[in-house]
Design a protein around this motif. Structure first.
Motif, short mmCIF file in Angstrom:
data_model
loop_
_atom_site.label_atom_id
_atom_site.label_comp_id
_atom_site.label_asym_id
_atom_site.label_seq_id
_atom_site.Cartn_x
_atom_site.Cartn_y
_atom_site.Cartn_z
N ASP A 149 10.30 58.46 23.89
CA ASP A 149 10.64 59.89 23.98
C ASP A 149 12.06 60.21 23.53
O ASP A 149 12.31 61.32 23.05
CB ASP A 149 10.37 60.43 25.38
CG ASP A 149 11.06 59.67 26.49
OD1 ASP A 149 11.87 58.76 26.21
OD2 ASP A 149 10.78 60.00 27.67
N THR A 170 12.69 62.95 20.69
CA THR A 170 13.56 64.11 20.89
C THR A 170 14.49 64.30 19.70
O THR A 170 14.69 65.42 19.21
CB THR A 170 14.36 63.95 22.20
OG1 THR A 170 13.45 63.85 23.29
CG2 THR A 170 15.30 65.13 22.43
N ASP A 186 6.31 55.44 26.42
CA ASP A 186 6.41 56.84 26.86
C ASP A 186 5.31 57.72 26.27
O ASP A 186 5.54 58.88 25.94
CB ASP A 186 7.78 57.43 26.49
CG ASP A 186 8.95 56.56 26.92
OD1 ASP A 186 8.87 55.97 28.01
OD2 ASP A 186 9.93 56.48 26.17
N LYS A 196 2.81 59.24 27.57
CA LYS A 196 2.58 60.47 28.34
C LYS A 196 3.64 61.52 27.99
O LYS A 196 3.32 62.68 27.77
CB LYS A 196 2.62 60.16 29.83
CG LYS A 196 2.39 61.37 30.70
CD LYS A 196 2.45 61.02 32.17
CE LYS A 196 2.29 62.29 33.01
NZ LYS A 196 2.59 62.05 34.40
N SER A 197 4.89 61.10 27.92
CA SER A 197 5.97 62.04 27.56
C SER A 197 5.78 62.58 26.15
O SER A 197 6.02 63.77 25.90
CB SER A 197 7.33 61.36 27.65
OG SER A 197 7.60 60.97 28.97
N LEU A 198 5.38 61.71 25.22
CA LEU A 198 5.16 62.16 23.84
C LEU A 198 4.09 63.23 23.79
O LEU A 198 4.21 64.23 23.08
CB LEU A 198 4.79 60.98 22.94
CG LEU A 198 5.88 59.92 22.75
CD1 LEU A 198 5.35 58.76 21.93
CD2 LEU A 198 7.11 60.51 22.12
N ARG A 199 3.01 63.05 24.56
CA ARG A 199 1.94 64.05 24.61
C ARG A 199 2.47 65.35 25.20
O ARG A 199 2.22 66.43 24.66
CB ARG A 199 0.76 63.53 25.42
CG ARG A 199 -0.42 64.51 25.45
CD ARG A 199 -1.58 64.04 26.30
NE ARG A 199 -1.20 64.04 27.70
CZ ARG A 199 -1.15 62.96 28.48
NH1 ARG A 199 -1.46 61.78 28.01
NH2 ARG A 199 -0.79 63.04 29.74
N GLU A 200 3.21 65.26 26.29
CA GLU A 200 3.75 66.46 26.94
C GLU A 200 4.72 67.20 26.01
O GLU A 200 4.80 68.43 26.05
CB GLU A 200 4.46 66.08 28.25
CG GLU A 200 3.49 65.65 29.33
CD GLU A 200 4.17 65.01 30.53
OE1 GLU A 200 5.41 64.78 30.50
OE2 GLU A 200 3.46 64.72 31.51
N MET A 201 5.45 66.45 25.19
CA MET A 201 6.38 67.05 24.23
C MET A 201 5.65 67.66 23.04
O MET A 201 6.22 68.46 22.31
CB MET A 201 7.35 65.98 23.69
CG MET A 201 8.27 65.40 24.73
SD MET A 201 9.09 63.89 24.13
CE MET A 201 10.11 64.53 22.83
#
Length: 158
Positions: free
Chosen positions: A96, A100, A118, A120-125
């Motif tokens: 992530d 970013t 990360d 999950k974070s990549l999907r949320e982003m």
């Protein structure tokens, strides 16, 4: 091997990228003479993620994502970072923090012949990527170069 960074990348016309992106990978691959498709084990980081753009390519080595950081600096809006690995790799070379940085530069996605962390974070982003797998193991911090850097830093401290 000599490290080379190409700084003046010729980019494809944005309208053409948009048209090709709408056609999809399989159609474009076949129309291009079945040339240039990456390995079949590469999968999206998250279901439904997609991106199209001009490729900024980089060659990395297992456990060392330094050249990804260098490539990020060459990226412009509408690009996709495409990273090939010089050998099999089970490290999470991208996560992530790099996503970013790429998103701040307007990069539309990542294709990497290695793992990411990360997910999950990549999907949320909303950051799209096509990767070898979701590898939670980090990279390079325990390699020989990382240990050498750590020793040098410790020696400099009072």
């Amino acid at each position: 091997m000599k490290t080379i960074v190409i700084r003046n990348i010729k980019r494809t016309d944005a309208a053409l990228v948009k048209r090709l992106g709408a056609l999809g990978v399989a159609t474009v691959h076949e129309a291009y003479g079945r040339f240039g498709l990456m390995k079949p084990y590469l999968r999206p980081v998250w279901a439904g993620g997609e991106a199209a753009g001009t490729a900024v390519t980089v060659l990395v080595h297992p456990g060392d994502n330094w050249m990804i950081h260098v490539a990020v600096e060459q990226c412009k809006p509408g690009d996709i970072l495409v990273a090939g690995c010089s050998a099999d790799n089970t490290d999470g070379m991208f996560g992530d923090l790099l996503a970013t940085s790429l998103m701040a530069r307007g990069v539309t996605g990542l294709v990497i012949d290695a793992g990411v962390r990360d997910a999950k974070s990549l999907r949320e982003m909303g950051f799209s990527g096509v990767v070898e797998g979701d590898f939670r193991q980090g990279h390079g911090q325990g390699d020989a170069r990382g240990r050498q850097r750590s020793r040098r830093l410790r020696r400099r401290q009072p």
